[in-house]
Design a protein around this motif. Sequence first.
Motif, short mmCIF file in Angstrom:
data_model
loop_
_atom_site.label_atom_id
_atom_site.label_comp_id
_atom_site.label_asym_id
_atom_site.label_seq_id
_atom_site.Cartn_x
_atom_site.Cartn_y
_atom_site.Cartn_z
N LEU A 199 5.66 4.14 -0.18
CA LEU A 199 5.50 3.92 1.27
C LEU A 199 5.92 2.51 1.65
CD1 LEU A 199 2.12 5.77 1.86
CD2 LEU A 199 4.40 6.53 2.57
N SER A 200 5.60 1.55 0.82
CA SER A 200 5.99 0.16 1.08
C SER A 200 7.52 0.01 1.05
CB SER A 200 5.34 -0.75 0.05
OG SER A 200 5.70 -2.08 0.26
N GLN A 201 8.15 0.64 0.06
CA GLN A 201 9.61 0.59 -0.05
C GLN A 201 10.27 1.22 1.17
OE1 GLN A 201 11.54 -0.96 -2.33
NE2 GLN A 201 13.38 -0.29 -1.25
N LEU A 202 9.77 2.35 1.60
CA LEU A 202 10.33 3.02 2.78
C LEU A 202 10.13 2.16 4.04
CD1 LEU A 202 9.18 6.64 1.98
CD2 LEU A 202 11.56 5.89 2.21
N THR A 203 8.98 1.51 4.13
CA THR A 203 8.73 0.62 5.27
C THR A 203 9.72 -0.53 5.26
OG1 THR A 203 6.38 1.19 5.26
CG2 THR A 203 7.00 -0.86 6.37
N ASP A 204 9.94 -1.12 4.08
CA ASP A 204 10.92 -2.22 3.96
C ASP A 204 12.32 -1.74 4.32
OD1 ASP A 204 8.83 -3.83 3.14
OD2 ASP A 204 9.40 -3.81 1.01
N MET A 205 12.68 -0.55 3.86
CA MET A 205 14.01 0.00 4.16
C MET A 205 14.17 0.19 5.67
SD MET A 205 14.34 2.71 0.97
CE MET A 205 15.61 3.70 1.74
N ALA A 206 13.11 0.65 6.33
CA ALA A 206 13.17 0.85 7.79
C ALA A 206 13.33 -0.48 8.50
CB ALA A 206 11.92 1.57 8.27
N LYS A 207 12.62 -1.50 8.03
CA LYS A 207 12.66 -2.82 8.67
C LYS A 207 14.04 -3.47 8.59
CE LYS A 207 7.82 -4.11 8.01
NZ LYS A 207 6.90 -4.99 7.27
N ILE A 208 14.70 -3.30 7.45
CA ILE A 208 15.98 -4.00 7.27
C ILE A 208 17.19 -3.19 7.74
CG2 ILE A 208 15.11 -5.41 5.37
CD1 ILE A 208 16.72 -3.60 3.46
N SER A 209 16.99 -1.94 8.07
CA SER A 209 18.11 -1.09 8.46
C SER A 209 18.64 -1.47 9.84
CB SER A 209 17.69 0.37 8.46
OG SER A 209 18.79 1.17 8.84
N ALA A 210 19.94 -1.67 9.91
CA ALA A 210 20.59 -1.94 11.19
C ALA A 210 20.92 -0.65 11.92
CB ALA A 210 21.86 -2.76 10.97
#
Length: 97
Positions: free
Chosen positions: A36-47
């Motif tokens: 869940l943390s990895q997915l959250t990070d991926m969402a945050k950095i996605s342009a």
Amino acid sequence: MVNESGFTQKCVDDIIGEAVIALLKSGGAITTSTLLSQLTDMAKISANQERKEACLQSIVEIKQSISKNYQARSQFLRNQSSLFESGNNLHRYDTKH
């Protein structure tokens, strides 16, 4: 199949797979929390807004799955408990040996 958010299950599965691969490459533990943390990070950095929404949908689906599994497990344990309680009255062991 398209879910209510408009994403195909394959899209959500691909995002989750990508998150798992990132965790494997980092050498960290693969747990629900780290996923869940990895997915959250991926969402945050996605342009890309669509990719960001797919990450967030993946998080929602994982949390829903956890909730369903928790409810099913709780029901199973309640059923087992009631069987054990009713079984105590049926099977009494002679402990005077």
